[in-house]
Design an enzyme around this catalytic site. Structure first.
Site, PDB file in Angstrom:
ATOM      1  CG  ASP A   1      -1.677   1.208   1.464  1.00  0.00           C
ATOM      2  OD1 ASP A   1      -2.385   1.599   0.537  1.00  0.00           O
ATOM      3  OD2 ASP A   1      -1.602   1.798   2.559  1.00  0.00           O
ATOM      4  CG  LEU A   2       1.763   5.637  -1.981  1.00  0.00           C
ATOM      5  CD1 LEU A   2       3.253   5.360  -2.061  1.00  0.00           C
ATOM      6  CD2 LEU A   2       1.293   6.330  -3.266  1.00  0.00           C
ATOM      7  CG  ASP A   3      -1.632   7.735   0.626  1.00  0.00           C
ATOM      8  OD1 ASP A   3      -0.565   8.219   0.243  1.00  0.00           O
ATOM      9  OD2 ASP A   3      -2.724   8.004   0.110  1.00  0.00           O
TER      10      ASP A   3
ATOM     11  CB  THR B   1       0.469  10.838   1.939  1.00  0.00           C
ATOM     12  OG1 THR B   1       0.309   9.441   1.816  1.00  0.00           O
ATOM     13  CG2 THR B   1       1.596  11.303   1.062  1.00  0.00           C
TER      14      THR B   1
ATOM     15  CE  LYS C   1      -4.212   6.889   9.218  1.00  0.00           C
ATOM     16  NZ  LYS C   1      -3.396   6.421  10.337  1.00  0.00           N
ATOM     17  N   GLY C   2      -7.271   4.602   3.524  1.00  0.00           N
ATOM     18  CA  GLY C   2      -7.519   3.552   2.537  1.00  0.00           C
ATOM     19  C   GLY C   2      -8.812   3.732   1.773  1.00  0.00           C
TER      20      GLY C   2
ATOM     21  NE  ARG D   1      -9.020  12.771  -4.871  1.00  0.00           N
ATOM     22  CZ  ARG D   1      -8.470  13.025  -6.065  1.00  0.00           C
ATOM     23  NH1 ARG D   1      -9.042  13.884  -6.876  1.00  0.00           N
ATOM     24  NH2 ARG D   1      -7.357  12.424  -6.445  1.00  0.00           N
TER      25      ARG D   1
ATOM     26  CB  SER E   1      -2.048   3.126  -3.738  1.00  0.00           C
ATOM     27  OG  SER E   1      -2.563   4.346  -3.257  1.00  0.00           O
ATOM     28  CB  ALA E   2      -7.402   3.854  -2.463  1.00  0.00           C
ATOM     29  CB  SER E   3      -3.560   7.520  -3.779  1.00  0.00           C
ATOM     30  OG  SER E   3      -3.318   8.846  -4.191  1.00  0.00           O
ATOM     31  NE  ARG E   4      -9.103   9.898  -9.652  1.00  0.00           N
ATOM     32  CZ  ARG E   4     -10.136  10.718  -9.857  1.00  0.00           C
ATOM     33  NH1 ARG E   4     -11.075  10.834  -8.941  1.00  0.00           N
ATOM     34  NH2 ARG E   4     -10.222  11.396 -10.963  1.00  0.00           N
TER      35      ARG E   4
ATOM     36  CE  LYS F   1      -5.975  -0.286  -1.071  1.00  0.00           C
ATOM     37  NZ  LYS F   1      -4.800   0.348  -0.464  1.00  0.00           N
TER      38      LYS F   1
ATOM     39  CD  GLU G   1      -3.900  -1.499   2.838  1.00  0.00           C
ATOM     40  OE1 GLU G   1      -4.006  -0.690   3.775  1.00  0.00           O
ATOM     41  OE2 GLU G   1      -4.177  -1.177   1.674  1.00  0.00           O
ATOM     42  CG  ASP G   2      -2.114   2.654   6.270  1.00  0.00           C
ATOM     43  OD1 ASP G   2      -2.470   2.249   5.140  1.00  0.00           O
ATOM     44  OD2 ASP G   2      -2.343   3.805   6.672  1.00  0.00           O
TER      45      ASP G   2
HETATM   46  P1  B16 Z   1      -6.422  10.402  -3.519  1.00  0.00           P
HETATM   47  P2  B16 Z   1      -3.704   4.142   0.056  1.00  0.00           P
HETATM   48  C1  B16 Z   1      -5.537   6.119   0.052  1.00  0.00           C
HETATM   49  O1  B16 Z   1      -4.282   5.632  -0.284  1.00  0.00           O
HETATM   50  C2  B16 Z   1      -5.511   6.942   1.329  1.00  0.00           C
HETATM   51  O2  B16 Z   1      -5.215   6.126   2.441  1.00  0.00           O
HETATM   52  C3  B16 Z   1      -6.845   7.608   1.545  1.00  0.00           C
HETATM   53  O3  B16 Z   1      -6.804   8.415   2.707  1.00  0.00           O
HETATM   54  C4  B16 Z   1      -7.181   8.468   0.306  1.00  0.00           C
HETATM   55  O4  B16 Z   1      -8.460   9.086   0.444  1.00  0.00           O
HETATM   56  C5  B16 Z   1      -7.165   7.574  -0.923  1.00  0.00           C
HETATM   57  O5  B16 Z   1      -5.885   6.967  -1.053  1.00  0.00           O
HETATM   58  C6  B16 Z   1      -7.440   8.348  -2.205  1.00  0.00           C
HETATM   59  O6  B16 Z   1      -6.399   9.247  -2.410  1.00  0.00           O
HETATM   60  O7  B16 Z   1      -7.344  11.475  -3.062  1.00  0.00           O
HETATM   61  O8  B16 Z   1      -4.961  10.795  -3.586  1.00  0.00           O
HETATM   62  O9  B16 Z   1      -6.870   9.752  -4.818  1.00  0.00           O
HETATM   63  O10 B16 Z   1      -3.611   4.066   1.531  1.00  0.00           O
HETATM   64  O11 B16 Z   1      -4.661   3.146  -0.579  1.00  0.00           O
HETATM   65  O12 B16 Z   1      -2.352   4.168  -0.624  1.00  0.00           O
HETATM   66 MG    MG Z   2      -2.851   3.186   3.285  1.00  0.00          MG
END
Ligand code: B16
Ligand code: MG
Length: 219
Positions: free
Chosen positions: A9-11, A17, A45-46, A49, A114-117, A145, A169-170
């Site tokens: 996982d990233l964040d 972050t 977390k995870g 957005r 990661s869920a992050s875009r 997730k 994973e956190d």
């Molecule tokens: P973004 P992960 C997740 O990343 C974050 O934990 C979560 O807080 C955030 O809302 C989500 O990514 C979307 O991120 O707004 O940058 O697309 O923990 O899955 O790496």
């Molecule tokens: Mg995370």
């Protein structure tokens, strides 16, 4: 299992972050007169957005149309961007690079899930854009997730079976996603919170390949 791949996982695992997400959401919440604490932030977390925004709006029983929600999410991301665009490789969390190199040397594939875009920008700022065999992130995955899609996509991209993967994973949602994918999961964080993980450590600096093989009894 035979250990074929590890998915990070990233964040919250490779980089903290979560702090920047908190500051940006807090700024939006303040603008909307909604109370938002660090404890509230734990539930995001995870989480994607838009789902995060829904959680914040629901906490104040605020009902708004989709166009306004999109504007709020974009505004939050612009503030978040200001933080991550200033990140440096010094912010990679302790133990991450050692573990990644350890795994690579042993021929074990590594992926990011990661869920992050914002994953491409964050990896670039950290100098990790070429570190992974596969990257599955919020830009290619449709279901957030705890749906297992992100981890199953990463395994498919690497050509490995889910049962031969370990996920780091956190977030509770991320641990559920990994387990639903049929993977082993190490929780990174508090053993009070991440009780559903197969094994829990406070950070990647507490792990190495030898310990991973021992934890999962892999010969
Ligand atoms: P973004 P992960 C997740 O990343 C974050 O934990 C979560 O807080 C955030 O809302 C989500 O990514 C979307 O991120 O707004 O940058 O697309 O923990 O899955 O790496
Ligand atoms: Mg995370």
């Amino acid at each position: 299992m035979s250990l074929e791949a590890c998915i990070f996982d990233l964040d919250g695992v490779l980089v903290d972050t979560a702090r920047y997400h908190f500051l940006a959401w807090k700024r939006l919440a303040a603008q909307l007169n909604i109370k938002f604490t660090e404890e509230d932030n734990e539930h995001l977390k995870g989480v994607s957005r838009m789902d995060s925004l829904e959680i914040i709006l629901n906490s104040a029983n605020l009902k708004i149309d989709q166009k306004t929600k999109d504007e709020y999410a974009d505004q939050k991301n612009r503030w978040y961007f200001e933080y991550i665009n200033r990140m440096t490789p010094d912010e990679i969390l302790p133990g991450s690079l050692d573990l990644i190199n350890d795994l690579k040397k042993a021929g074990i594939k590594i992926a990011l899930g990661s869920a992050s875009r914002n994953t491409p920008l964050i990896l670039e700022r950290l100098g990790l854009e070429n570190a992974f065999d596969a990257i599955a992130d919020g830009n290619i995955v449709l279901k957030a997730k705890p749906d297992p899609e992100v981890f199953l996509t990463a395994a498919r991209m690497m050509g490995v079976n889910p049962e031969d993967c370990i996920v780091f994973e956190d977030a509770i949602a991320g641990i559920r996603a990994a387990k639903t994918a049929g993977m082993m999961c190490i929780g990174i964080g508090s053993d009070q919170v991440l009780t559903e993980a197969h094994y829990i450590v406070t950070g990647l600096d507490k792990l190495d390949l030898k310990l991973l093989l021992k934890i999962f009894n892999i010969k």
